[in-house]
Design an enzyme around this catalytic site. Structure first.
Site: not given
Ligand code: ZN
Length: 496
Positions: A260-261, A264, A290
């Site tokens: 997830h990170e 980003h 997101e």
């Protein structure tokens, strides 16, 4: 002699530089700072915020913006920079200094009260503080003007987005998600989560996360991975740092947290290097941000194609641990879905329902249809309606999130938008790269990363999120792509 435009852009780049320092101070506080440093960090942040505010409200800034607004010779990028600068400058100058200070005080008190209230499961102790935050936030939105105060708040996080657009998109999505979750509940072969709850030593998890981050194209020469209580991504351009946390009894936490990170971070590392300090060169919106993290976490990280190549790799990091678990069992284990009370622990199929209920509550709150004192009852009723379960105590219900105490009203919808956008972008990537499944099955993640870079990252904020979505996918934001992705995946895994 420097031109008006050059003076204008230099000022905004300086503001950006200062904001990067603010972010770094925050990173330091969350990752490195010794325990006694809190107060000092507060002074540093206040000093930086003061400098940024005075640069933004400097009368010369207004003159430059006004002068440039009259010019007809600006190019596409210059016009976008002016548009974004103007949006921010107007908000900054229309809100009286008195309100900014009152809000900072109210938020500090509310956050302290919220921590206590959550610990003691006592909403009524928190309510007066939240009432104050809501009142000031509404007053600030009204000072900015433009009709609907909730629109003004949403625009802070998702420029250009409105309550009406969200209402339309979310109301269709809500019905389809409730239906999907009913089908999941009745599935004929529900998977077990047991395999991912075995013992996974922390150092090995860390090695796996670094390996996967590199495979995804994350540049460790322009970033680093650390540990923090709440995972986050910080920085932009050539210094983009990510954090995670490890749970030795639950593989998903760090594995999908890091994917997830990294999603980003790839966005920030992929911004146009010549423009990332310009108002229109930065990330488009929280929703688009997101979408990048969710795409990697869910649409890749929780896909079967990805694990065709990476499951044998993963097993090598944990010798012996998953010997008796085949690919399909593992794929089921990382995709277990059940309604839960806590948003941050929710799975792909239920997560957006947590967001939709918060959106509906915020909408009622800002329009005055709902009083702060009635929040717990409204919360519990919506939870029952959408998720089929109801918290027994407010600590697991209306008190679970930090956002409202921090004055972040209008922020929640960006999480669901991120999920919508991610599915729409993935659909467009499949259209442009018809053999993407086979590429993923071979462990080629770079084709997708490149596609995202060219179609989304590089543009930054040149277009508003809705327009970017339409440009890339040919469609307005909607729940269709997300629902067909979820329905396809869960019907196969759960058997319905
Ligand atoms: Zn995120």
């Amino acid at each position: 002699m420097t031109s008006t435009y050059e003076r204008f852009i230099e000022k905004w780049r300086t503001i950006h530089n200062l904001r990067e320092v603010q972010e770094l101070v925050d990173w330091d506080q969350q990752v490195m700072m010794p325990p006694l440093g809190t107060e000092q960090k507060g002074f540093q942040q206040a000093a930086l915020a003061g400098v940024v505010h005075s640069m933004l409200t400097d009368p010369e800034m207004g003159e430059l913006i006004e002068e440039l607004s009259l010019r007809g010779d600006l190019d596409l990028y210059q016009r976008a920079n002016l548009r974004e600068a103007k949006r921010e400058w107007e908000k900054e100058t229309k809100i009286p200094a008195r309100l900014v200070e009152e809000r900072a005080r109210a938020v500090a008190l509310a956050q302290g009260s919220w921590l206590e209230a959550r610990k003691n499961n006592d909403f009524s102790a928190f309510a007066p503080f939240l009432e104050k935050v809501v009142a000031i936030t509404r007053e600030m939105a009204e000072a900015v003007g433009g009709g609907n105060p909730y629109d003004v708040l949403i625009d802070d996080f998702e420029p250009g987005m409105t309550e009406n657009v969200l209402k339309e998109v979310f109301s269709t999505l809500k019905g389809r998600l409730v239906e999907l979750n009913d089908k999941i509940k009745g599935g004929s072969h529900p998977p077990t989560q047991e395999p991912v709850t075995r013992f996974f030593p922390r150092e090995r998890q860390e090695a796996l996360c670094v390996f996967l981050a590199k495979e995804m194209g994350y540049d460790f020469n322009a970033g680093r991975l650390d540990v923090s209580a709440h995972p986050f991504t910080s920085g932009t351009g050539r210094d983009v740092r990510i954090t995670t946390r490890y749970d030795e009894r639950f593989l998903n936490t760090a594995l999908f947290g890091v994917m997830h990170e990294v999603g980003h971070a790839l966005y920030e590392q992929g911004l146009d290097p010549d423009r990332y300090r310009d108002p229109s060169g930065q990330a488009c919106s929280l929703g688009i941000h997101e979408s990048q993290s969710r795409l990697w976490e869910n649409l890749i990280g929780r896909s079967r194609a990805f694990w065709v190549h990476y499951y044998p790799e993963l097993k090598r990091f944990f010798p012996g641990v998953l010997d008796d678990v085949d690919l399909d069992t593992f794929y089921g284990a990382i995709n277990v879905s059940r309604p839960s009370l806590i948003r941050v622990e929710a799975d792909e199929a239920t997560y957006n329902l947590h967001i939709i209920m918060r959106f509906e509550i915020e909408s009622d709150l800002m329009a005055g249809r709902l009083k702060v004192g009635d929040l717990p009852a409204a919360w519990n009723a919506k939870s029952r309606e959408l998720l089929g379960i109801e918290p027994e105590e407010d600590a697991n219900g209306v008190l679970q999130d930090v956002h409202w105490s921090a004055g972040l009203i209008g922020y929640f919808p960006t999480y669901a938008l991120g999920n919508l956008f991610s599915a729409q972008f993935m659909e467009a990537a499949r259209r442009d790269l018809p053999d993407i499944e086979e590429r993923l099955e071979k462990g080629d993640l770079i084709s997708l990363r490149k596609w995202l870079g060219e179609n989304i990252h590089f543009y930054g904020r040149l277009y508003l999120a809705e327009d970017l979505c339409e440009k890339v996918t040919g469609k307005k934001p909607s729940g269709d792509a997300l629902m067909s992705s979820l329905e396809g995946k869960y019907s196969e895994i759960y058997g319905f």
